[in-house]
Design a protein around this motif. Structure first.
Motif, short mmCIF file in Angstrom:
data_model
loop_
_atom_site.label_atom_id
_atom_site.label_comp_id
_atom_site.label_asym_id
_atom_site.label_seq_id
_atom_site.Cartn_x
_atom_site.Cartn_y
_atom_site.Cartn_z
N SER A 85 0.98 -1.10 -0.12
CA SER A 85 -0.04 -0.08 -0.06
C SER A 85 0.91 1.33 -0.10
CB SER A 85 -1.05 0.06 1.17
OG SER A 85 -1.97 -1.10 1.25
N PHE A 86 0.59 2.40 -0.75
CA PHE A 86 1.21 3.55 -0.98
C PHE A 86 0.15 4.76 -0.82
CE2 PHE A 86 3.03 -0.08 -3.39
CZ PHE A 86 4.56 0.03 -3.21
N PHE A 87 0.67 5.84 -0.40
CA PHE A 87 -0.09 7.00 -0.44
C PHE A 87 0.16 7.83 -1.31
CE2 PHE A 87 3.22 7.72 2.77
CZ PHE A 87 3.88 9.23 2.15
N LYS A 88 1.27 7.92 -2.40
CA LYS A 88 1.50 8.55 -3.47
C LYS A 88 2.18 7.94 -4.64
CE LYS A 88 5.44 11.37 -2.00
NZ LYS A 88 5.84 12.62 -1.77
N THR A 89 1.91 8.38 -5.87
CA THR A 89 2.81 7.83 -6.88
C THR A 89 4.22 8.69 -6.84
OG1 THR A 89 1.56 9.27 -8.47
CG2 THR A 89 0.73 6.99 -8.01
N VAL A 90 5.01 8.20 -7.75
CA VAL A 90 6.24 9.09 -8.28
C VAL A 90 5.98 10.30 -9.12
CG1 VAL A 90 8.56 8.93 -9.35
CG2 VAL A 90 7.85 7.07 -7.74
N ARG A 91 5.25 10.22 -10.11
CA ARG A 91 4.84 11.21 -11.12
C ARG A 91 3.29 11.13 -11.12
NH1 ARG A 91 8.00 8.08 -13.74
NH2 ARG A 91 6.47 7.72 -15.31
N SER A 92 2.61 12.13 -11.39
CA SER A 92 1.07 12.31 -11.62
C SER A 92 0.91 11.48 -12.81
CB SER A 92 0.74 13.83 -12.10
OG SER A 92 1.32 14.10 -13.17
N ASN A 93 1.46 11.12 -13.86
CA ASN A 93 1.40 10.00 -14.84
C ASN A 93 1.79 8.78 -14.80
OD1 ASN A 93 3.85 10.91 -15.26
ND2 ASN A 93 3.69 11.05 -17.60
N SER A 94 2.46 8.42 -13.73
CA SER A 94 2.85 6.96 -13.38
C SER A 94 1.67 5.99 -13.44
CB SER A 94 3.44 6.87 -12.02
OG SER A 94 4.63 7.83 -11.83
N GLU A 104 -15.10 2.43 -6.04
CA GLU A 104 -13.65 1.77 -6.42
C GLU A 104 -13.29 2.50 -7.38
OE1 GLU A 104 -12.99 -2.45 -6.53
OE2 GLU A 104 -13.46 -2.48 -4.20
N MET A 105 -11.75 2.68 -7.75
CA MET A 105 -11.13 2.89 -8.72
C MET A 105 -9.85 2.14 -8.98
SD MET A 105 -12.44 6.09 -9.79
CE MET A 105 -11.19 6.89 -11.09
N GLU A 106 -10.15 1.45 -10.18
CA GLU A 106 -9.07 0.73 -10.68
C GLU A 106 -7.68 1.54 -10.98
OE1 GLU A 106 -8.30 -2.72 -13.88
OE2 GLU A 106 -9.83 -1.54 -14.30
N ILE A 107 -6.61 1.03 -10.52
CA ILE A 107 -5.19 1.59 -10.86
C ILE A 107 -4.54 0.91 -12.12
CG2 ILE A 107 -3.05 2.26 -9.89
CD1 ILE A 107 -4.32 2.32 -7.38
N LEU A 108 -4.20 1.67 -13.10
CA LEU A 108 -3.54 0.97 -14.33
C LEU A 108 -2.21 1.78 -14.21
CD1 LEU A 108 -6.45 1.61 -16.59
CD2 LEU A 108 -5.87 -0.57 -15.42
N CYS A 109 -1.25 0.93 -15.02
CA CYS A 109 0.11 1.15 -15.25
C CYS A 109 -0.01 2.64 -16.30
CB CYS A 109 1.10 0.54 -15.74
SG CYS A 109 2.71 0.98 -16.34
N GLY A 110 0.47 3.70 -16.07
CA GLY A 110 0.40 4.95 -17.03
C GLY A 110 1.13 4.55 -18.23
N ARG A 111 1.76 3.62 -18.35
CA ARG A 111 2.68 3.41 -19.55
C ARG A 111 2.11 2.21 -20.39
NH1 ARG A 111 8.04 0.93 -21.01
NH2 ARG A 111 8.39 1.78 -23.10
N CYS A 112 1.75 1.08 -19.74
CA CYS A 112 1.16 0.03 -20.41
C CYS A 112 0.03 -0.40 -20.26
CB CYS A 112 2.20 -1.28 -20.21
SG CYS A 112 1.98 -1.92 -18.66
N GLY A 113 -0.76 0.22 -19.17
CA GLY A 113 -2.07 -0.17 -19.03
C GLY A 113 -2.56 -1.29 -18.29
N ALA A 114 -1.47 -1.90 -17.55
CA ALA A 114 -1.61 -2.98 -16.77
C ALA A 114 -2.45 -2.88 -15.71
CB ALA A 114 -0.23 -3.43 -16.57
#
Length: 147
Positions: A85-94, A104-114
């Motif tokens: 569990s994390f409270f923030k990402t490295v970049r806003s577009n990560s 709920e919100m699903e979290i996807l990789c900002g680059r590959c959509g995983a």
């Protein structure tokens, strides 16, 4: 080395942040069954079973599929949920978000959509966010010791 490992590495970059557009059929050929189910089909690994849920090393977490930098260890906290569990990402577009339900919100990789996990609003102040992530879709690079 298997074909799957060699081919995924062709998409892997720790510095390239350009979006990838890889067809699902190709991901299915490249990824192991469990990784494919979580990353491409939105499955969730069992709590307290992933390799990073209790990792306390200092370093950087990245997408196991494409290498996109996602989180720093300083943003990791113990949520007792069984997932990292994390409270923030490295970049806003990560990461990107996709609404799954009213709560709920699903979290996807900002680059590959995983599919990485889910965003909850029960994290620590001041943001109150908890990025609950499946370990199987994460890689980790420990910080080197500074002497």
């Amino acid at each position: 080395m298997t074909r799957k490992t060699q081919t995924v590495k062709s998409y892997f970059s720790r510095s390239d942040t350009s979006k990838l557009n890889v067809p699902d059929a190709e991901w299915k050929e490249l990824l192991s069954g469990a990784l494919y189910e979580v990353a491409r089909k939105g499955a969730t690994e069992q709590p307290f079973t992933g390799k990073y849920w209790d990792n306390e090393e200092c370093g950087t977490y990245f997408c196991a599929l494409c290498g996109n930098t996602l989180f720093r260890s300083e943003a990791k906290f113990s949520s007792s949920s069984g997932w990292p569990s994390f409270f923030k990402t490295v970049r806003s577009n990560s990461v990107r978000y996709r609404k799954e339900s009213s709560m709920e919100m699903e979290i996807l990789c900002g680059r590959c959509g995983a599919h990485l996990g889910h965003l909850f609003h029960d994290g620590p102040p001041p943001m109150g966010r908890r990025f609950s992530i499946n370990s199987i879709v994460l890689g980790f690079e420990a910080d080197s010791l500074q002497l």
